[in-house]
Scaffold this motif. Structure first.
Motif, PDB file in Angstrom:
ATOM      1  N   ILE A 293      44.609  32.303  44.721  1.00 28.03           N
ATOM      2  CA  ILE A 293      45.053  31.952  43.449  1.00 28.03           C
ATOM      3  C   ILE A 293      45.199  30.605  43.618  1.00 28.03           C
ATOM      4  N   ASP A 294      45.925  30.105  44.615  1.00 30.43           N
ATOM      5  CA  ASP A 294      46.047  28.732  44.833  1.00 30.43           C
ATOM      6  C   ASP A 294      44.993  27.955  45.211  1.00 30.43           C
ATOM      7  N   MET A 295      44.030  28.483  45.937  1.00 31.89           N
ATOM      8  CA  MET A 295      42.477  28.022  46.248  1.00 31.89           C
ATOM      9  C   MET A 295      41.690  27.700  44.855  1.00 31.89           C
ATOM     10  N   GLU A 303      40.126  30.504  35.522  1.00 28.57           N
ATOM     11  CA  GLU A 303      39.615  32.031  35.235  1.00 28.57           C
ATOM     12  C   GLU A 303      39.394  32.836  36.415  1.00 28.57           C
ATOM     13  N   GLU A 304      38.898  32.546  37.548  1.00 29.28           N
ATOM     14  CA  GLU A 304      38.897  33.257  38.778  1.00 29.28           C
ATOM     15  C   GLU A 304      40.445  33.581  39.290  1.00 29.28           C
ATOM     16  N   ALA A 305      40.972  32.601  39.189  1.00 33.71           N
ATOM     17  CA  ALA A 305      42.506  32.567  39.653  1.00 33.71           C
ATOM     18  C   ALA A 305      43.273  33.679  39.067  1.00 33.71           C
ATOM     19  N   ARG A 306      43.035  33.698  37.641  1.00 27.63           N
ATOM     20  CA  ARG A 306      43.564  34.653  36.761  1.00 27.63           C
ATOM     21  C   ARG A 306      42.828  36.461  37.171  1.00 27.63           C
ATOM     22  N   ASN A 307      41.716  36.245  37.593  1.00 32.83           N
ATOM     23  CA  ASN A 307      40.987  37.442  37.877  1.00 32.83           C
ATOM     24  C   ASN A 307      41.742  38.055  38.998  1.00 32.83           C
ATOM     25  N   VAL A 308      41.960  37.293  40.075  1.00 33.80           N
ATOM     26  CA  VAL A 308      42.483  37.753  41.287  1.00 33.80           C
ATOM     27  C   VAL A 308      44.050  38.193  41.058  1.00 33.80           C
ATOM     28  N   PHE A 309      44.629  37.545  40.028  1.00 34.86           N
ATOM     29  CA  PHE A 309      46.059  37.837  39.753  1.00 34.86           C
ATOM     30  C   PHE A 309      46.076  39.433  39.049  1.00 34.86           C
ATOM     31  N   THR A 311      43.993  41.706  39.254  1.00 32.15           N
ATOM     32  CA  THR A 311      43.208  42.629  40.193  1.00 32.15           C
ATOM     33  C   THR A 311      44.546  43.494  41.054  1.00 32.15           C
ATOM     34  N   VAL A 312      45.639  42.502  41.213  1.00 35.27           N
ATOM     35  CA  VAL A 312      46.589  43.125  41.997  1.00 35.27           C
ATOM     36  C   VAL A 312      47.496  44.077  41.241  1.00 35.27           C
ATOM     37  N   ARG A 313      47.716  45.253  41.684  1.00 39.84           N
ATOM     38  CA  ARG A 313      48.494  46.208  40.972  1.00 39.84           C
ATOM     39  C   ARG A 313      49.937  46.028  41.103  1.00 39.84           C
ATOM     40  N   THR A 314      50.196  45.783  42.248  1.00 39.51           N
ATOM     41  CA  THR A 314      51.564  45.567  42.604  1.00 39.51           C
ATOM     42  C   THR A 314      51.888  43.938  43.064  1.00 39.51           C
ATOM     43  N   LYS A 315      52.423  43.324  41.895  1.00 40.91           N
ATOM     44  CA  LYS A 315      52.574  41.898  42.146  1.00 40.91           C
ATOM     45  C   LYS A 315      54.080  41.546  42.695  1.00 40.91           C
ATOM     46  N   ASN A 316      54.390  40.536  43.433  1.00 45.85           N
ATOM     47  CA  ASN A 316      55.810  40.047  43.654  1.00 45.85           C
ATOM     48  C   ASN A 316      55.885  38.682  43.342  1.00 45.85           C
ATOM     49  N   ALA A 317      57.014  38.106  43.396  1.00 47.01           N
ATOM     50  CA  ALA A 317      57.370  36.823  42.902  1.00 47.01           C
ATOM     51  C   ALA A 317      56.334  35.752  43.408  1.00 47.01           C
ATOM     52  N   ALA A 318      55.871  35.911  44.601  1.00 46.33           N
ATOM     53  CA  ALA A 318      54.765  34.971  45.015  1.00 46.33           C
ATOM     54  C   ALA A 318      53.668  34.900  44.269  1.00 46.33           C
ATOM     55  N   SER A 319      53.121  36.109  43.874  1.00 51.23           N
ATOM     56  CA  SER A 319      51.755  36.161  43.159  1.00 51.23           C
ATOM     57  C   SER A 319      52.109  35.410  41.769  1.00 51.23           C
ATOM     58  N   TRP A 320      53.302  35.953  41.179  1.00 51.20           N
ATOM     59  CA  TRP A 320      53.376  35.225  39.763  1.00 51.20           C
ATOM     60  C   TRP A 320      53.762  33.562  39.867  1.00 51.20           C
ATOM     61  N   ASN A 321      54.288  33.288  41.028  1.00 50.97           N
ATOM     62  CA  ASN A 321      54.577  31.849  41.082  1.00 50.97           C
ATOM     63  C   ASN A 321      53.196  31.037  41.360  1.00 50.97           C
ATOM     64  N   ALA A 322      52.404  31.797  42.005  1.00 44.56           N
ATOM     65  CA  ALA A 322      51.159  31.016  42.387  1.00 44.56           C
ATOM     66  C   ALA A 322      50.274  30.971  40.736  1.00 44.56           C
TER      67      ALA A 322
END
Length: 492
Positions: A293-295, A303-309, A311-322
Motif C-alpha cells: 500500500i505504501d509503495m 487505486e492500486e493501493a486500495r485494491n491491495v487493501f 483483497t486482505v480479508r483480515t486487516k489489522n491497524a497497520a493495514s488501515w493506517n497505511a
C-alpha cells in the motif's frame, strides 16, 4: 517395555525414554516418566532441561536444574552439556545475573577450559548486553574454534560494532581458522545493518569468490541496508541477483525492498515485485500488505493501493493506517476520514500512528474543526497525545491562521516541543504576519532551539520588517549555540 516388565534401570533405559519423549515434543510423558524414575541420572536431567528450554519454558527448566543440584544422585554433577543448555535458558530469560551464577559453577567444576561451554558463555553474555564479559571469556580461552570467533563476531555485529567484528574476522583467518557461512553472513549483515553498504558488498563479493553462498538472512540484510541508505537502484539489482541465484524471497525480503520503488517512483518495478510475490506463492502477511500500500501510494496509484487493501480479508491497524495515510498524502481527506470512521465501526482499535495519519490528512485538507474534534477524542481511544500529535495540531492551526491557539499549544508543550513544531509555528507567524507571537515564543523556547530552520525563519521575520537588530541577535544566538545552516544551492 511395560508389558514385558523390562528393567528400566538397565542401560539407563528410563533416561533414554525420557529423551525420546522430549525429542518428540511430548513434555507431559517426559515429566511423568521423570517423576517415576527413582534415581534420574545426568542425562535424564539434561533432556528435561533441554526440552523445556527449547519449548520456551525457561523458568521450569531452571527448576529442574536446581533440583539436579540438590539431588546429587550417584554423585553425578552437571556436565558440559548441562551448562551449555542452561546458559541458553539464561538467554531466554535475559537474566545475566543467573548467567553469572552459572559461570561461577562452571569455574568451580573446572569447565572453563571446555570450548563448547565457553562458546555458550560468550553467547549468553553477548546476547544479555555484557559484551565486555563476553570478550573477556573469549580472550581467556586457550583453544578456540570457528564457533568461538563466529559467536563473538555475531555479538559485535548485533551491537553495530562492525570494526571489532572485522578485526576478529581477519584475525581468525591469520590464526588458520577458516570462517564458515555463518561467519561471513554475520560480517555482511553487520555492515549492512549499520549502513556501511560498500563494506557489506565488498565482503559479499569476497564470500562468493571463495565459493560460499549467502543465506536468505544475509540477502535480506543487504537489500534492507541498501534501501535504508537510499541506494534504491542497487537494492533492486541485488534482488534480481538473488532471484538469479535461486534464493526464494520471504516476507522480510519484499517488505524491505518495496520502499525502494517508492524512493525512485517506479511503479513498474513495484508491480514486478508484486508479481513475484504471487508467482512464488509467498504468503501476504500484514507487513507485506502495508508495504505494498505504501509503495503504490508513493508511486501515485491510490487505486492500486486500495485494491491491495480490499483483497486482505483480515486487516489489522497497520493495514488501515497505511491506507488512511495514502489518502492523506494524496489530498483525499474525506476518504481518509471515512476510512477512519469505518475502522472504528468495525471495532479495530486505532493506535498512535492512526491518529497521526488522520490529523495529517485534516491538516493538508483544511478540515480544522474535524482535526480538532479528532484530537480532543484521542483519550477515548486509550491513547495519550504525544509530540507527533501536537505537531500535526500546531501545523493544522498555523496553516489556517489560528495562531493564538497554536501559540497556547506550543507554550503548553514547553520543552517537549519538537523542532518541526517550532518551525511550523514560526513559518505560520511569517505568513500571517504575527511577529509578536514569534518573538514571544522564541524568547520562551530560545534555549531549546537546536536546528537552523527555526532560527532562520525567525531571522527572516525580522528582516521582512526591516528589524536588522533582531536579525543580528538571532545570528549571534546561532553562533553561540554553534548552529550552522547548510548553504542552499540550485540544480538545473
Amino acid at each position: 517395555m511395560l508389558t514385558k516388565h523390562v528393567d528400566m534401570n538397565y542401560w539407563s533405559l528410563s533416561s533414554k525414554l525420557i529423551g525420546a519423549y522430549a525429542c518428540c515434543g511430548d513434555l507431559a510423558s517426559s515429566k511423568l516418566l521423570f517423576r517415576q524414575t527413582p534415581k534420574p541420572n545426568v542425562f535424564a536431567f539434561n533432556w528435561m532441561i533441554l526440552a523445556l528450554t527449547f519449548s520456551g519454558f525457561h523458568e521450569e527448566a531452571i527448576g529442574y536444574f536446581s533440583l539436579f543440584q540438590k539431588s546429587k544422585i550417584n554423585n553425578s554433577p552437571p556436565n558440559k552439556y548441562t551448562f551449555s543448555i542452561i546458559l541458553k535458558c539464561c538467554v531466554g530469560l535475559m537474566d545475566v545475573d543467573l548467567g553469572r551464577q552459572v559461570h561461577g559453577m562452571i569455574a568451580k567444576l573446572g569447565f572453563e577450559t571446555d570450548v563448547s561451554v565457553c562458546n555458550a558463555l560468550i553467547d549468553m553474555y553477548g546476547k544479555c548486553g555484557e559484551i565486555c564479559n563476553a570478550r573477556e571469556v573469549f580472550d581467556k580461552m586457550l583453544e578456540r574454534d570457528v564457533v568461538s570467533s563466529t559467536t563473538m563476531i555475531c555479538r559485535y555485529s548485533d551491537l553495530g560494532k562492525i570494526e571489532e567484528s572485522v578485526i576478529l574476522f581477519e584475525r581468525m583467518r591469520l590464526e588458520g581458522v577458516q570462517p564458515n557461512d555463518f561467519t561471513w553472513n554475520a560480517i555482511i549483515a553487520g555492515y549492512a545493518r549499520t549502513g556501511h553498504c560498500d563494506g557489506a558488498f565488498e565482503y559479499f563479493s569476497r564470500m562468493a569468490k571463495e565459493g560460499l553462498t549467502a543465506d536468505l538472512v544475509t540477502w535480506n540484510a543487504m537489500i534492507s541496508g541498501f534501501v535504508q541508505s537510499g541506494r534504491a537502484i542497487e537494492a533492486l539489482e541485488l534482488f534480481r541477483d538473488m532471484l538469479i541465484a535461486r534464493i526464494k524471497p520471504n516476507q522480510v525480503t519484499v517488505t524491505g525492498l518495496l520502499p525502494a520503488c517508492g524512493m525512485i517512483g517506479s511503479i513498474g518495478k513495484g508491480r514486478e515485485i508484486h508479481g513475484v510475490i504471487y508467482r512464488t506463492g509467498l504468503d501476504i502477511n500484514i507487513f507485506v500488505v502495508s508495504a505494498l500500500i505504501d509503495m503504490y501510494s508513493k508511486c501515485g496509484s491510490v487505486e492500486e493501493a486500495r485494491n491491495v487493501f480490499n483483497t486482505v480479508r483480515t486487516k489489522n491497524a497497520a493495514s488501515w493506517n497505511a491506507m488512511i495515510g495514502c489518502y492523506g498524502k494524496h489530498g483525499m481527506v474525506n476518504s481518509a476520514i471515512k476510512l477512519f470512521e469505518k475502522m472504528i465501526n468495525e471495532e479495530i482499535q486505532p493506535n498512535e500512528v492512526t491518529l497521526i495519519s488522520v490529523l495529517y490528512a485534516c491538516s493538508h485538507g483544511g478540515l480544522v474543526e474535524k482535526g480538532l474534534e479528532i484530537f480532543r477524542s484521542i483519550d477515548s481511544y486509550g491513547i495519550k497525545a504525544n509530540k507527533e500529535h501536537y505537531s500535526c495540531l500546531i501545523d493544522l492551526l498555523c496553516r489556517y491562521g489560528r495562531m493564538d491557539e497554536a501559540y497556547d499549544i506550543v507554550k503548553h508543550i514547553g520543552i517537549e516541543v519538537t523542532d518541526s513544531s517550532i518551525g511550523a509555528f514560526l513559518n505560520g507567524c511569517k505568513i500571517h504576519e504575527r511577529r509578536d507571537l514569534a518573538e514571544k515564543i522564541s524568547e520562551h523556547l530560545r534555549m531549546e532551539l537546536k536546528r537552523p530552520g527555526g532560527f532562520v525563519t525567525l531571522s527572516n521575520i525580522y528582516a521582512s520588517e526591516g528589524k536588522w537588530g533582531g536579525v543580528q541577535d538571532v545570528r549571534e544566538v546561532m553562533k553561540d549555540k554553534r548552529v550552522h545552516k547548510i548553504p542552499g544551492f540550485s540544480m538545473v
